[in-house]
Design an enzyme around this catalytic site. Structure first.
Site, PDB file in Angstrom:
ATOM      1  N   ILE A  63       4.069  10.553  19.796  1.00 25.24           N
ATOM      2  CA  ILE A  63       5.186  11.494  19.695  1.00 25.24           C
ATOM      3  C   ILE A  63       6.512  10.775  19.922  1.00 25.24           C
ATOM      4  O   ILE A  63       6.671  10.031  20.882  1.00 25.24           O
ATOM      5  CB  ILE A  63       5.043  12.620  20.743  1.00 25.24           C
ATOM      6  CG1 ILE A  63       3.674  13.292  20.643  1.00 25.24           C
ATOM      7  CG2 ILE A  63       6.163  13.656  20.589  1.00 25.24           C
ATOM      8  CD1 ILE A  63       3.299  14.129  21.852  1.00 25.24           C
ATOM      9  N   CYS A  64       7.452  11.035  19.012  1.00 25.84           N
ATOM     10  CA  CYS A  64       8.840  10.623  19.205  1.00 25.84           C
ATOM     11  C   CYS A  64       9.708  11.782  18.722  1.00 25.84           C
ATOM     12  O   CYS A  64       9.214  12.890  18.545  1.00 25.84           O
ATOM     13  CB  CYS A  64       9.159   9.307  18.496  1.00 25.84           C
ATOM     14  SG  CYS A  64       9.205   9.365  16.701  1.00 25.84           S
ATOM     15  N   GLY A  65      10.965  11.563  18.495  1.00 30.00           N
ATOM     16  CA  GLY A  65      11.856  12.653  18.096  1.00 30.00           C
ATOM     17  C   GLY A  65      11.446  13.334  16.807  1.00 30.00           C
ATOM     18  O   GLY A  65      11.360  14.560  16.732  1.00 30.00           O
TER      19      GLY A  65
END
Length: 155
Positions: A63-65
């Site tokens: 998960i990232c932005g």
């Protein structure tokens, strides 16, 4: 087991997913238990997740932005097929057709039911058949890049 990790933008989503998976009695290995928001750049997290997925021969969630950066970084590791999914159909098809082993999610995306996407990803299985030939070609590209050989010359 599911290996999971996030940069600082994905901490809350990661916590929600971990809780959800644990409620379903799925073992979760959170590889990003950092205490603050330093040292959590998505390429570093992607590498840790990817190596753990390969080591444990399991699925991963990164998960990232937006899910895009961490997906690109994960896919730099030979043997990883990471895919950004923004809806359930994508999650199902990336497992069935591409034998993806890491689901990438964007913590800043709106109107996305991440838990439904996670469910679809972990419940779907690789279909094999004609799709195996294509996955084998992806693996061949990785091998050519590692060996310094042109892919077209090896077909």
């Amino acid at each position: 087991m599911i290996v999971i990790g996030s940069d600082h933008t994905g901490i809350e989503l990661k916590k929600n997913i971990i809780k959800y998976l644990q409620e379903k009695n799925i073992e979760v290995n959170d590889v990003t238990n950092f205490k603050d928001q330093t040292g959590d750049d998505y390429p570093d997290i992607a590498y840790i997740i990817s190596k753990n997925v390969l080591k444990h021969e399991c699925l991963g969630i990164a998960i990232c932005g937006t899910g895009i950066g961490i997906s690109i970084a994960c896919n730099k590791v030979n043997g990883i097929r990471a895919s950004v999914c923004t809806e359930k159909y994508m999650a199902k098809m990336t497992r069935m057709d591409n034998d993806a082993n890491i689901l990438c999610l964007g913590a800043r995306l709106e109107n996305t039911d991440a838990l439904e996407i996670v469910d679809e990803f972990i419940q779907s299985e690789f279909a094999g058949g004609r799709h195996q030939r294509r996955v084998d070609k992806i693996t061949q590209i990785e091998k050519c890049e590692k060996d310094g050989v042109t892919y077209g010359d090896s077909i």
